[in-house]
Design a protein around this motif. Structure first.
Motif, short mmCIF file in Angstrom:
data_model
loop_
_atom_site.label_atom_id
_atom_site.label_comp_id
_atom_site.label_asym_id
_atom_site.label_seq_id
_atom_site.Cartn_x
_atom_site.Cartn_y
_atom_site.Cartn_z
N ARG A 217 2.41 11.94 -10.28
CA ARG A 217 1.34 13.07 -10.18
C ARG A 217 2.82 14.38 -10.30
O ARG A 217 2.67 15.84 -10.59
N THR A 218 4.23 14.23 -9.42
CA THR A 218 4.72 15.54 -9.13
C THR A 218 6.43 15.46 -10.05
O THR A 218 7.40 16.25 -9.81
N GLN A 219 6.48 14.02 -10.06
CA GLN A 219 7.75 13.85 -11.12
C GLN A 219 9.03 13.64 -9.59
O GLN A 219 10.66 14.43 -10.15
N SER A 220 9.17 13.94 -8.22
CA SER A 220 9.61 14.71 -7.53
C SER A 220 10.91 13.55 -7.39
O SER A 220 10.90 11.75 -7.45
N ASP A 221 12.44 13.52 -7.53
CA ASP A 221 13.29 13.08 -7.06
C ASP A 221 13.91 12.36 -5.98
O ASP A 221 14.36 11.00 -5.83
N GLU A 222 13.37 12.68 -4.80
CA GLU A 222 13.03 12.42 -3.60
C GLU A 222 12.06 10.86 -3.69
O GLU A 222 13.06 9.79 -3.39
N ILE A 223 11.15 11.19 -4.22
CA ILE A 223 10.60 10.09 -4.61
C ILE A 223 11.12 8.71 -4.54
O ILE A 223 10.63 7.52 -4.91
N GLY A 224 11.84 9.27 -6.03
CA GLY A 224 11.84 8.27 -7.50
C GLY A 224 12.83 7.71 -6.82
O GLY A 224 12.65 6.49 -6.55
N SER A 225 13.72 8.36 -6.23
CA SER A 225 14.99 7.59 -5.25
C SER A 225 14.48 6.94 -4.77
O SER A 225 15.40 5.09 -4.43
N ASP B 87 1.85 6.54 -7.13
CA ASP B 87 1.10 7.59 -7.25
C ASP B 87 1.86 8.90 -7.01
O ASP B 87 1.35 9.74 -8.01
N TYR B 88 1.84 9.11 -5.90
CA TYR B 88 2.77 10.62 -5.43
C TYR B 88 3.38 11.13 -6.83
O TYR B 88 3.93 12.06 -7.19
N TYR B 89 4.76 10.02 -6.87
CA TYR B 89 5.49 10.13 -7.73
C TYR B 89 5.08 11.00 -9.41
O TYR B 89 5.39 11.57 -9.73
N ALA C 158 0.88 -0.86 -0.13
CA ALA C 158 -0.44 0.08 -0.39
C ALA C 158 0.53 1.29 0.24
O ALA C 158 0.61 2.70 -0.35
N MET C 159 2.24 1.21 1.26
CA MET C 159 2.63 2.39 0.87
C MET C 159 3.99 2.69 -0.76
O MET C 159 3.58 3.78 -1.14
N PHE C 160 4.00 1.64 -1.36
CA PHE C 160 4.61 1.56 -2.39
C PHE C 160 3.55 2.48 -3.71
O PHE C 160 4.12 2.95 -4.27
N SER C 161 2.81 1.66 -3.41
CA SER C 161 1.78 2.44 -4.30
C SER C 161 0.76 3.58 -3.72
O SER C 161 0.97 3.86 -5.43
#
Length: 67
Positions: free
Chosen positions: A13-21, A9-11, A2-5
């Motif tokens: 929408r945002t393309q956040s480098d931190e979340i992508g990493s 989803d957040y990534y 669930a956390m990964f999903s």
């Protein structure tokens, strides 16, 4: 999962480098372990804190008098 999903989803929408990493380290290998093994220990600690009731997610606004 669930956390990964949620993070995926957040990534999206945002393309956040931190979340992508973070997501790249959390991806599972064929043996079920995360790509970055340090995440597993951190995840187990977080789950234990939640199960013990040691996580406080309540928002508190500090009310200061005006002036």
């Amino acid at each position: 999962m669930a956390m990964f999903s949620f993070l995926e989803d957040y990534y999206s929408r945002t393309q956040s480098d931190e979340i992508g990493s973070m997501l790249s380290g959390l991806c599972l290998m064929s043996d079920g372990n995360p790509m970055d093994p340090a995440y597993w220990d951190e995840w187990e600690q977080a789950v234990q804190k939640a199960l013990n009731g040691d996580v406080d997610a309540e928002m508190r606004l500090d009310k200061k008098p005006l002036g």
